[in-house]
Design a protein around this motif. Structure first.
Motif, PDB file in Angstrom:
ATOM      1  N   ARG A 274       0.787  -1.138  -0.180  1.00  0.00           N
ATOM      2  CA  ARG A 274       0.042  -0.174  -0.005  1.00  0.00           C
ATOM      3  C   ARG A 274       0.778   1.416   0.081  1.00  0.00           C
ATOM      4  N   GLN A 275       2.303   1.204   0.294  1.00  0.00           N
ATOM      5  CA  GLN A 275       2.962   2.340   0.302  1.00  0.00           C
ATOM      6  C   GLN A 275       3.519   2.671  -1.080  1.00  0.00           C
ATOM      7  N   PRO A 276       3.062   3.814  -1.785  1.00  0.00           N
ATOM      8  CA  PRO A 276       3.560   3.912  -3.170  1.00  0.00           C
ATOM      9  C   PRO A 276       5.040   4.050  -2.964  1.00  0.00           C
ATOM     10  N   LEU A 277       5.734   3.499  -4.231  1.00  0.00           N
ATOM     11  CA  LEU A 277       7.000   3.530  -4.575  1.00  0.00           C
ATOM     12  C   LEU A 277       7.261   4.157  -5.682  1.00  0.00           C
ATOM     13  N   SER A 278       8.361   4.980  -5.659  1.00  0.00           N
ATOM     14  CA  SER A 278       9.008   5.715  -6.798  1.00  0.00           C
ATOM     15  C   SER A 278       9.316   4.589  -8.175  1.00  0.00           C
ATOM     16  N   GLU A 279       9.640   5.078  -9.251  1.00  0.00           N
ATOM     17  CA  GLU A 279      10.079   4.188 -10.256  1.00  0.00           C
ATOM     18  C   GLU A 279      11.427   3.600  -9.908  1.00  0.00           C
ATOM     19  N   GLY A 280      12.446   4.476  -9.239  1.00  0.00           N
ATOM     20  CA  GLY A 280      13.730   4.107  -8.833  1.00  0.00           C
ATOM     21  C   GLY A 280      13.533   3.069  -7.727  1.00  0.00           C
ATOM     22  N   GLN A 281      12.538   3.161  -6.801  1.00  0.00           N
ATOM     23  CA  GLN A 281      12.723   2.164  -5.669  1.00  0.00           C
ATOM     24  C   GLN A 281      12.094   1.020  -6.252  1.00  0.00           C
ATOM     25  N   LEU A 282      10.956   1.080  -7.261  1.00  0.00           N
ATOM     26  CA  LEU A 282      10.623  -0.172  -7.887  1.00  0.00           C
ATOM     27  C   LEU A 282      12.011  -0.926  -8.724  1.00  0.00           C
ATOM     28  N   ALA A 283      12.685  -0.291  -9.093  1.00  0.00           N
ATOM     29  CA  ALA A 283      13.858  -0.861  -9.955  1.00  0.00           C
ATOM     30  C   ALA A 283      14.718  -1.558  -8.918  1.00  0.00           C
ATOM     31  N   ASP A 284      14.789  -0.744  -7.654  1.00  0.00           N
ATOM     32  CA  ASP A 284      15.928  -1.404  -6.724  1.00  0.00           C
ATOM     33  C   ASP A 284      15.201  -2.687  -6.245  1.00  0.00           C
ATOM     34  N   LEU A 285      13.863  -2.582  -6.012  1.00  0.00           N
ATOM     35  CA  LEU A 285      13.409  -3.796  -5.430  1.00  0.00           C
ATOM     36  C   LEU A 285      13.477  -5.059  -6.342  1.00  0.00           C
ATOM     37  N   SER A 286      13.274  -4.674  -7.915  1.00  0.00           N
ATOM     38  CA  SER A 286      13.483  -5.867  -8.583  1.00  0.00           C
ATOM     39  C   SER A 286      14.981  -6.351  -8.676  1.00  0.00           C
ATOM     40  N   GLU A 287      15.940  -5.530  -8.410  1.00  0.00           N
ATOM     41  CA  GLU A 287      17.482  -5.962  -8.181  1.00  0.00           C
ATOM     42  C   GLU A 287      17.491  -6.688  -6.947  1.00  0.00           C
ATOM     43  N   LEU A 288      16.886  -6.109  -5.900  1.00  0.00           N
ATOM     44  CA  LEU A 288      17.088  -6.743  -4.624  1.00  0.00           C
ATOM     45  C   LEU A 288      16.410  -8.242  -4.424  1.00  0.00           C
ATOM     46  N   SER A 289      15.246  -8.593  -5.491  1.00  0.00           N
ATOM     47  CA  SER A 289      14.560  -9.874  -5.302  1.00  0.00           C
ATOM     48  C   SER A 289      15.634 -10.885  -6.196  1.00  0.00           C
ATOM     49  N   ARG A 290      16.478 -10.428  -6.875  1.00  0.00           N
ATOM     50  CA  ARG A 290      17.711 -11.157  -7.496  1.00  0.00           C
ATOM     51  C   ARG A 290      18.595 -11.510  -6.593  1.00  0.00           C
ATOM     52  N   THR A 291      19.097 -10.575  -5.892  1.00  0.00           N
ATOM     53  CA  THR A 291      19.917 -10.722  -4.358  1.00  0.00           C
ATOM     54  C   THR A 291      19.538 -11.733  -3.529  1.00  0.00           C
ATOM     55  N   LEU A 292      18.319 -11.642  -3.224  1.00  0.00           N
ATOM     56  CA  LEU A 292      17.580 -12.426  -2.123  1.00  0.00           C
ATOM     57  C   LEU A 292      17.417 -13.865  -2.884  1.00  0.00           C
ATOM     58  N   GLN A 293      17.221 -14.063  -4.193  1.00  0.00           N
ATOM     59  CA  GLN A 293      16.971 -15.043  -4.608  1.00  0.00           C
ATOM     60  C   GLN A 293      18.425 -15.890  -4.614  1.00  0.00           C
ATOM     61  N   CYS A 294      19.415 -15.283  -4.938  1.00  0.00           N
ATOM     62  CA  CYS A 294      20.981 -15.696  -4.518  1.00  0.00           C
ATOM     63  C   CYS A 294      21.056 -16.419  -3.161  1.00  0.00           C
ATOM     64  N   LEU A 295      20.563 -15.349  -2.286  1.00  0.00           N
ATOM     65  CA  LEU A 295      20.806 -15.956  -0.953  1.00  0.00           C
ATOM     66  C   LEU A 295      19.849 -17.381  -0.625  1.00  0.00           C
ATOM     67  N   LEU A 296      18.623 -17.263  -1.028  1.00  0.00           N
ATOM     68  CA  LEU A 296      17.781 -18.095  -0.656  1.00  0.00           C
ATOM     69  C   LEU A 296      18.318 -19.524  -1.395  1.00  0.00           C
ATOM     70  N   SER A 297      18.788 -19.433  -2.666  1.00  0.00           N
ATOM     71  CA  SER A 297      19.023 -20.671  -3.432  1.00  0.00           C
ATOM     72  C   SER A 297      20.049 -21.424  -2.810  1.00  0.00           C
ATOM     73  N   THR A 298      21.087 -20.625  -2.127  1.00  0.00           N
ATOM     74  CA  THR A 298      22.053 -21.169  -1.514  1.00  0.00           C
ATOM     75  C   THR A 298      21.633 -22.274  -0.763  1.00  0.00           C
ATOM     76  N   HIS A 299      20.679 -22.161   0.215  1.00  0.00           N
ATOM     77  CA  HIS A 299      19.865 -22.906   1.215  1.00  0.00           C
ATOM     78  C   HIS A 299      18.986 -24.090   0.482  1.00  0.00           C
ATOM     79  N   GLY A 300      18.837 -23.851  -0.776  1.00  0.00           N
ATOM     80  CA  GLY A 300      17.746 -24.781  -1.619  1.00  0.00           C
ATOM     81  C   GLY A 300      16.377 -24.165  -1.372  1.00  0.00           C
TER      82      GLY A 300
END
Length: 345
Positions: A274-300
């Motif tokens: 519900r908190q509106p995000l700027s275009e830059g924040q949305l782009a950062d969140l997309s990149e964060l998702s990739r980083t998190l996926q790296c972390l989570l995939s390490t543990h399967g």
């Protein structure tokens, strides 16, 4: 006497539907998933659950859905903080009728109050509540609850049975335990700071309300079990892993968007917050998702990320999860590589 609050109480995130409303089917599926993976209790309407972004009616609906889906399998600690003592007591009454084990109430927020005012606020609630109360100390967002106040309230209000402390300060936790336990040995102490869960347990905490448990409940439960069993070397490795994951989720996006992104990666449709995000924040969140996926995939915990990290499927163990020194190294390297790619390290 009711059983003492112990273990990992997961602060529930709330999935949104396409219109920004509560996605009830997905919330129910999330509740089942958390319980199946070993959390000791559920904690709706906390900071991670964005309680300030819902109406009072929505907050009660969230608790009603979770209580109905849990069906007594685990206790529920429901956030009941409203704008004033009268409305908070009405929430306490509603949650008591739902069969909730206890409520958590943050100190008055927006206005920074003196210790005397914080004491008077909680005493008013403690003497009139129909349900057990957990004090919620989160000084970065609300008036702090100091040690003398906790001690007085614990001695004067039988219904005040616990405190959740999110300051992350180990000495503060020790001082509270020393002040309260002699006269209220059944009083519970919970930490809300993931990065200090293991040391908090070692100094006498009964458990935690940890946002990371909403993402990797398996690891958080394993850390709790290993610490209490005295298997400290293995527990320490998992604590290091959780710090890396926690720091990535909390510092690389607006809170709690990093946690929502990580839960998406575990197979849930959390929707747009519900908190509106700027275009830059949305782009950062997309990149964060990739980083998190790296972390989570390490543990399967997720499939291999697109364009990214190799997946090292951990060997199965009797207690699940991972936690070796190699795991810590791989996770750290993945995060550092991503941060360098983004010019942040």
């Amino acid at each position: 006497m009711a059983e003492r609050l112990r273990g990992i109480f997961t602060p529930n995130l709330v999935p949104y539907d396409a219109d920004g409303g509560i996605n009830e089917p997905e919330l129910r599926r999330y509740v089942d998933w958390l319980i199946e993976r070993g959390v000791h209790g559920l904690y709706p309407n906390g900071s991670t659950g964005e309680f300030t972004r819902f109406t009072p009616e929505e907050r009660q609906r969230i608790v009603a859905i979770i209580a109905d889906q849990a069906r007594g399998r685990v206790p529920i600690l429901a956030g009941a903080a409203e704008a004033n003592a009268r409305e908070t007591l009405r929430a306490c009454e509603a949650y008591a009728e739902m069969g909730v084990r206890a409520v958590a109430i943050v100190a008055p927020f927006y206005y920074k109050l003196s210790p005397a005012s914080v004491y008077a606020y909680f005493r008013e609630i403690g003497l009139n509540t129909p349900i057990d109360v957990t004090l919620y100390n989160i000084p970065m967002f609300a008036s702090p609850i100091d040690v003398p106040t906790v001690q007085r309230l614990s001695e004067e209000c039988e219904r005040i049975v616990a405190i959740k402390d999110s300051s992350g300060e180990i000495p503060h936790m020790i001082r509270m335990i020393q002040a309260v336990r002699p006269n209220r040995p059944e009083f519970s102490f919970l930490t809300g700071w993931d990065a200090a869960l293991m040391p908090m347990l070692l100094v006498g905490c009964d458990g935690g309300t940890n946002a990371s448990s909403g993402v990797v409940p398996e690891l958080t439960r394993k850390l709790y079990d290993l610490t209490l069993a005295g298997q400290l070397d293995e527990a320490r490795h998992i604590q290091y892993d959780l710090v890396t994951l926690f720091d990535t989720m909390i510092f690389q996006a607006e809170f709690p968007e990093g946690f929502r992104a990580a839960v998406n990666l575990r197979g849930f449709q959390m929707g747009r917050g519900r908190q509106p995000l700027s275009e830059g924040q949305l782009a950062d969140l997309s990149e964060l998702s990739r980083t998190l996926q790296c972390l989570l995939s390490t543990h399967g915990f997720t499939d291999q990320p697109v364009g990214g990290c190799p997946v090292d499927t951990p060997a199965p163990t009797s207690s699940g999860g991972a936690g070796s020194a190699d795991d810590v190294s791989r996770i750290t390297q993945a995060v550092l590589a991503e941060l360098k790619r983004r010019g942040l390290a």
